[in-house]
Design a protein around this motif. Structure first.
Motif, PDB file in Angstrom:
ATOM      1  N   VAL A   1      42.929  29.594  82.047  1.00  0.00           N
ATOM      2  CA  VAL A   1      43.773  28.887  83.006  1.00  0.00           C
ATOM      3  C   VAL A   1      45.201  29.423  82.926  1.00  0.00           C
ATOM      4  O   VAL A   1      45.831  29.736  83.944  1.00  0.00           O
ATOM      5  N   THR A   2      45.710  29.534  81.724  1.00  0.00           N
ATOM      6  CA  THR A   2      47.110  29.922  81.538  1.00  0.00           C
ATOM      7  C   THR A   2      47.392  31.304  82.117  1.00  0.00           C
ATOM      8  O   THR A   2      48.429  31.521  82.747  1.00  0.00           O
ATOM      9  N   THR A   3      46.466  32.217  81.897  1.00  0.00           N
ATOM     10  CA  THR A   3      46.733  33.575  82.358  1.00  0.00           C
ATOM     11  C   THR A   3      46.818  33.638  83.889  1.00  0.00           C
ATOM     12  O   THR A   3      47.617  34.397  84.440  1.00  0.00           O
ATOM     13  N   LEU A   4      46.060  32.780  84.570  1.00  0.00           N
ATOM     14  CA  LEU A   4      46.157  32.748  86.034  1.00  0.00           C
ATOM     15  C   LEU A   4      47.514  32.200  86.453  1.00  0.00           C
ATOM     16  O   LEU A   4      48.137  32.682  87.402  1.00  0.00           O
ATOM     17  N   PHE A   5      47.997  31.182  85.726  1.00  0.00           N
ATOM     18  CA  PHE A   5      49.301  30.617  86.066  1.00  0.00           C
ATOM     19  C   PHE A   5      50.389  31.696  85.996  1.00  0.00           C
ATOM     20  O   PHE A   5      51.316  31.714  86.803  1.00  0.00           O
ATOM     21  N   TYR A   6      50.254  32.589  85.028  1.00  0.00           N
ATOM     22  CA  TYR A   6      51.266  33.636  84.859  1.00  0.00           C
ATOM     23  C   TYR A   6      50.942  34.911  85.654  1.00  0.00           C
ATOM     24  O   TYR A   6      51.438  35.988  85.358  1.00  0.00           O
ATOM     25  N   GLY A   7      50.069  34.771  86.655  1.00  0.00           N
ATOM     26  CA  GLY A   7      49.837  35.893  87.574  1.00  0.00           C
ATOM     27  C   GLY A   7      48.844  36.913  87.051  1.00  0.00           C
ATOM     28  O   GLY A   7      48.852  38.058  87.488  1.00  0.00           O
ATOM     29  N   ASP A   8      48.008  36.510  86.093  1.00  0.00           N
ATOM     30  CA  ASP A   8      46.957  37.388  85.568  1.00  0.00           C
ATOM     31  C   ASP A   8      47.533  38.725  85.074  1.00  0.00           C
ATOM     32  O   ASP A   8      47.062  39.807  85.453  1.00  0.00           O
ATOM     33  N   PRO A   9      48.569  38.658  84.239  1.00  0.00           N
ATOM     34  CA  PRO A   9      49.325  39.882  83.900  1.00  0.00           C
ATOM     35  C   PRO A   9      48.499  40.991  83.263  1.00  0.00           C
ATOM     36  O   PRO A   9      48.783  42.170  83.484  1.00  0.00           O
ATOM     37  N   SER A  10      47.457  40.635  82.477  1.00  0.00           N
ATOM     38  CA  SER A  10      46.723  41.704  81.784  1.00  0.00           C
ATOM     39  C   SER A  10      45.986  42.606  82.757  1.00  0.00           C
ATOM     40  O   SER A  10      45.587  43.710  82.405  1.00  0.00           O
ATOM     41  N   ARG A  11      45.806  42.148  84.007  1.00  0.00           N
ATOM     42  CA  ARG A  11      45.145  43.005  85.006  1.00  0.00           C
ATOM     43  C   ARG A  11      46.158  43.874  85.741  1.00  0.00           C
ATOM     44  O   ARG A  11      45.798  44.672  86.589  1.00  0.00           O
ATOM     45  N   HIS A  12      47.428  43.697  85.406  1.00  0.00           N
ATOM     46  CA  HIS A  12      48.463  44.517  86.056  1.00  0.00           C
ATOM     47  C   HIS A  12      49.078  45.506  85.090  1.00  0.00           C
ATOM     48  O   HIS A  12      50.087  46.125  85.392  1.00  0.00           O
ATOM     49  N   LEU A  13      48.533  45.582  83.893  1.00  0.00           N
ATOM     50  CA  LEU A  13      48.952  46.632  82.965  1.00  0.00           C
ATOM     51  C   LEU A  13      47.762  47.027  82.109  1.00  0.00           C
ATOM     52  O   LEU A  13      46.695  46.434  82.212  1.00  0.00           O
ATOM     53  N   THR A  14      47.950  48.047  81.300  1.00  0.00           N
ATOM     54  CA  THR A  14      46.872  48.500  80.432  1.00  0.00           C
ATOM     55  C   THR A  14      47.088  47.873  79.064  1.00  0.00           C
ATOM     56  O   THR A  14      48.079  48.166  78.394  1.00  0.00           O
ATOM     57  N   LEU A  15      46.167  46.981  78.694  1.00  0.00           N
ATOM     58  CA  LEU A  15      46.343  46.205  77.463  1.00  0.00           C
ATOM     59  C   LEU A  15      45.381  46.710  76.384  1.00  0.00           C
ATOM     60  O   LEU A  15      44.189  46.862  76.619  1.00  0.00           O
ATOM     61  N   VAL A  16      45.946  46.962  75.212  1.00  0.00           N
ATOM     62  CA  VAL A  16      45.128  47.411  74.078  1.00  0.00           C
ATOM     63  C   VAL A  16      45.369  46.463  72.908  1.00  0.00           C
ATOM     64  O   VAL A  16      46.519  46.150  72.571  1.00  0.00           O
ATOM     65  N   GLY A  17      44.287  45.975  72.300  1.00  0.00           N
ATOM     66  CA  GLY A  17      44.402  45.040  71.176  1.00  0.00           C
ATOM     67  C   GLY A  17      43.911  45.678  69.882  1.00  0.00           C
ATOM     68  O   GLY A  17      42.996  46.511  69.896  1.00  0.00           O
ATOM     69  N   VAL A  18      44.526  45.266  68.784  1.00  0.00           N
ATOM     70  CA  VAL A  18      44.128  45.799  67.473  1.00  0.00           C
ATOM     71  C   VAL A  18      43.733  44.637  66.570  1.00  0.00           C
ATOM     72  O   VAL A  18      44.496  43.664  66.430  1.00  0.00           O
ATOM     73  N   THR A  19      42.557  44.734  65.953  1.00  0.00           N
ATOM     74  CA  THR A  19      42.174  43.694  65.009  1.00  0.00           C
ATOM     75  C   THR A  19      41.661  44.316  63.703  1.00  0.00           C
ATOM     76  O   THR A  19      41.437  45.522  63.628  1.00  0.00           O
ATOM     77  N   GLY A  20      41.507  43.458  62.683  1.00  0.00           N
ATOM     78  CA  GLY A  20      41.128  43.941  61.354  1.00  0.00           C
ATOM     79  C   GLY A  20      42.047  43.276  60.336  1.00  0.00           C
ATOM     80  O   GLY A  20      43.052  42.671  60.714  1.00  0.00           O
ATOM     81  N   THR A  21      41.709  43.391  59.060  1.00  0.00           N
ATOM     82  CA  THR A  21      42.506  42.692  58.047  1.00  0.00           C
ATOM     83  C   THR A  21      43.879  43.343  57.863  1.00  0.00           C
ATOM     84  O   THR A  21      44.902  42.657  57.879  1.00  0.00           O
ATOM     85  N   ASN A  22      43.899  44.636  57.693  1.00  0.00           N
ATOM     86  CA  ASN A  22      45.168  45.339  57.455  1.00  0.00           C
ATOM     87  C   ASN A  22      45.340  46.492  58.432  1.00  0.00           C
ATOM     88  O   ASN A  22      44.365  47.123  58.836  1.00  0.00           O
ATOM     89  N   GLY A  23      46.591  46.735  58.779  1.00  0.00           N
ATOM     90  CA  GLY A  23      46.900  47.887  59.630  1.00  0.00           C
ATOM     91  C   GLY A  23      47.209  47.542  61.077  1.00  0.00           C
ATOM     92  O   GLY A  23      47.627  48.417  61.840  1.00  0.00           O
ATOM     93  N   LYS A  24      47.033  46.271  61.466  1.00  0.00           N
ATOM     94  CA  LYS A  24      47.244  45.905  62.873  1.00  0.00           C
ATOM     95  C   LYS A  24      48.685  46.178  63.320  1.00  0.00           C
ATOM     96  O   LYS A  24      48.906  46.812  64.354  1.00  0.00           O
ATOM     97  N   THR A  25      49.644  45.665  62.541  1.00  0.00           N
ATOM     98  CA  THR A  25      51.049  45.839  62.943  1.00  0.00           C
ATOM     99  C   THR A  25      51.383  47.320  63.009  1.00  0.00           C
ATOM    100  O   THR A  25      52.030  47.782  63.956  1.00  0.00           O
ATOM    101  N   THR A  26      50.931  48.057  61.991  1.00  0.00           N
ATOM    102  CA  THR A  26      51.251  49.482  61.949  1.00  0.00           C
ATOM    103  C   THR A  26      50.731  50.171  63.205  1.00  0.00           C
ATOM    104  O   THR A  26      51.482  50.872  63.899  1.00  0.00           O
ATOM    105  N   ILE A  27      49.473  49.966  63.524  1.00  0.00           N
ATOM    106  CA  ILE A  27      48.868  50.679  64.660  1.00  0.00           C
ATOM    107  C   ILE A  27      49.487  50.236  65.989  1.00  0.00           C
ATOM    108  O   ILE A  27      49.861  51.076  66.818  1.00  0.00           O
ATOM    109  N   ALA A  28      49.627  48.926  66.190  1.00  0.00           N
ATOM    110  CA  ALA A  28      50.171  48.445  67.469  1.00  0.00           C
ATOM    111  C   ALA A  28      51.602  48.966  67.658  1.00  0.00           C
ATOM    112  O   ALA A  28      51.971  49.426  68.744  1.00  0.00           O
TER     113      ALA A  28
END
Ligand SMILES: CC(=O)N[C@H]1[C@@H](OP(=O)(O)OP(=O)(O)OC[C@H]2O[C@@H](n3ccc(=O)[nH]c3=O)[C@H](O)[C@@H]2O)O[C@H](CO)[C@@H](O)[C@@H]1O[C@H](C)C(=O)N[C@@H](C)C(=O)N[C@H](CCC(=O)O)C(=O)O
Ligand SMILES: Nc1ncnc2c1ncn2[C@@H]1O[C@H](COP(=O)(O)OP(=O)(O)OP(=O)(O)O)[C@@H](O)[C@H]1O
Ligand SMILES: N[C@H](CCC[C@H](N)C(=O)O)C(=O)O
Ligand SMILES: [Mg+2]
Length: 486
Positions: A92-119
């Protein structure tokens, strides 16, 4: 925006009242509700948001999205009943904000360590390529070059979508973000469209929240399960959970590895305190990072950039100009000729890795004095393991305080000491006051030694009973060394 439009990606059980009302804002926190807002009641870990429905209405909410309807339904308020508000909130929230992730290229990083470094490295890399980018990380958020403070590794769904909308508005083409296991589990990232997802590694952390390692792993895996066919998933083939992560994903799977055959491969040719010489997919590159784990991080960055359409040669050239992320293996040189290293290692695995990295460079010359503690109100099981790791690979360890939060600092230190036998305890002293602990470590160090100050990295506070007192490991070290603060 009309309420009915906000509901288009969810299936409410029922809607009571007018679905055509205009919604002026979305909130999950009654204290932030204003006139014309939609309030979403979430069952939290501390309290049940349903308890605040009447408060939200008193503050002006004209619509409420909830699981249980209040006994008395006030007139003039539209109620949307759903089976799961956590599942609805992001969508719901993302629609309120104009569905922004569909207007840019979004990449996510997950895992225990290294997320901040890679992002963070991806953000800097793509800026070097000339793009406007956004970043959401534990350390800081960026909308192009404007910084916004970060409270969480992954912001709550409202702040997250607000930031993404700001990025779109500022003309950002790429956004790189960390996806914590909490955020995935709580569906803070629900409704977002990811072009790419990266997995770093999985070791123990946050078992206070997830209870079992399997739950923790499944929380991370859910991120990959939710990707679409046109996305890519890049996983670490050297981690034993690497392939499990991508078992059920629809995305294109790519792998990286230092040890095995993989799509993105590296060999370490040389390492020094200043950096390493690597061979990545057959091409040599000098990088300004140390530590084998940073080779994995750089491979993930390289893989993502290539999957985003960048030429491998251009990526390697740009990568050679990147440097360490704040508080991640950050050196502070003493005038006496020893090196202090500030690092955010706050898990047993991260301590093991960071000490490995230091050993690789020291190569038997010089001693290691480690200062570390463990956070209060966090996974207790990791405490003795962190102490064991520190002792195993250091010549001297000083156990101290790291964000005691609502626990007694000495009690946390005692939990760490439980992991050690009498022989190991000989290497350890405990000093509750972190500044004194760092001073003591520096007093012991001689030319050629390394003082590792672990656990707080970029943090500029010591969190004691809900109050964040200013504290910065790097600043403390610079003061001891008599060198100016940056
Ligand atoms: C344990 C946990 O993750 N909690 C997060 C969770 O809050 P919660 O579900 O516990 O919320 P709650 O306090 O029970 O309240 C329930 C609901 O009632 C609402 N409420 C509450 C009070 C009131 O007066 N009115 C009201 O409406 C709240 O806004 C909430 O919607 O959802 C909130 C909104 O997303 C988060 O702010 C909150 O993070 C807390 C502060 C936290 O410390 N989280 C840490 C553990 C965390 O998430 N860490 C990870 C990184 C870890 C890592 O990778 O190293 C992170 O992503 O940062
Ligand atoms: N790929 C890696 N493998 C193992 N350890 C790593 C890796 N990258 C970084 N580390 C270690 O973990 C610490 C935290 O790194 P980083 O901040 O990049 O991780 P994170 O996943 O963002 O952590 P958090 O969950 O706290 O946000 C570093 O200071 C370093 O000691
Ligand atoms: N994102 C992690 C950071 C831990 C950092 C360490 N300094 C501590 O406070 O335990 C957490 O909130 O568990
Ligand atoms: Mg992080």
């Amino acid at each position: 925006m009309k309420l009915s439009e906000l509901l288009k990606n969810i299936k409410p059980i029922q809607i009571i009242g007018d679905a055509n009302i205009e919604i002026k804002g979305v909130q999950i926190d009654s204290r932030k509700v204003q006139n014309g807002f939609l309030f979403i009641a979430e069952r939290g870990t501390q309290v049940d948001g349903h308890l605040f429905i009447s408060k939200a209405i008193a503050s002006g909410a004209t619509a409420v999205l909830c699981i249980d309807l209040p006994k008395q339904l006030p007139t003039g308020v539209t109620f949307v009943q759903v089976a799961d508000t956590e599942d609805a909130v992001g969508k719901v929230t993302t629609l309120f904000y104009g569905d922004p992730s569909r207007h840019l290229t979004l990449v996510g990083v997950t895992g225990t360590n290294g997320k901040t470094t890679i992002a963070t490295l991806l953000y800097h890399l793509f800026r070097k390529f000339g793009y406007k980018c956004g970043l959401m990380s534990t350390v800081i958020n960026y909308v192009d070059d404007t910084p916004y403070p970060a409270d969480h590794t992954t912001p709550d769904p409202i702040e997250l979508n607000q930031l993404l909308a700001k990025m779109v508005e500022a003309g950002c083409q790429y956004a790189f973000m960390e996806c914590s296991s909490h955020a995935i589990h709580q569906k803070r990232i629900g409704g977002l469209k990811f072009k790419g997802a990266l997995f770093t590694n999985l070791t123990r952390d946050h078992l206070d929240y997830h209870k079992t390692f399997e739950n923790y792993r499944n929380a991370k895996k859910a991120f990959f399960d939710g990707l679409t066919k046109d996305a890519f998933a890049i996983t670490n083939a050297d981690d034993k959970n690497g392939m499990i992560m991508v078992q059920n994903t629809k995305a294109t799977i790519k792998t990286y590895s230092i040890n095995k055959m993989a799509d993105f491969r590296a060999r370490i040719l040389e390492f020094h305190f200043e950096g390493m010489l690597l061979e990545i997919n057959g091409k040599e590159v000098a990088v300004q990072f140390i530590g084998k784990f940073n080779v994995s991080n750089l491979l993930a960055v390289y893989g993502a950039a290539v999957m985003l359409g960048k030429k491998p040669e251009d990526v390697l050239v740009a990568m050679s100009t990147l440097h360490s992320v704040r508080g991640r293996l950050e050196p502070v040189h003493s005038p006496e000729g020893y090196t202090a290293i500030v690092d955010y290692a706050h898990t047993p695995d991260a301590i093991e890795n960071v000490l490995n990295a230091i050993h690789e460079v020291l190569n038997g010359k010089g001693r290691i004095i480690t200062v570390c503690g463990a956070g209060g109100n966090r996974d207790k099981g990791k405490r003795p393991l962190m102490a064991q790791e520190a002792v195993r690979q250091s010549d001297q360890v000083i156990i101290t305080t790291d964000n005691p939060r609502f626990e007694e600092p000495q009690a946390i230190i005692n939990d760490m000491m439980v992991g050690l036998n009498d022989q190991q305890k000989k290497k350890v002293i405990t000093i509750v006051d972190r500044k004194e602990a760092i001073k003591a470590a520096c007093a012991m160090a001689k030319k050629g030694d390394v003082v590792l100050v672990a656990g707080k990295g970029h943090e500029t506070y010591q969190d004691v009973k809900g109050v964040k007192h200013h504290f910065d490991d790097r600043e403390v070290l610079r003061n001891i060394f008599g060198i100016p603060n940056k």
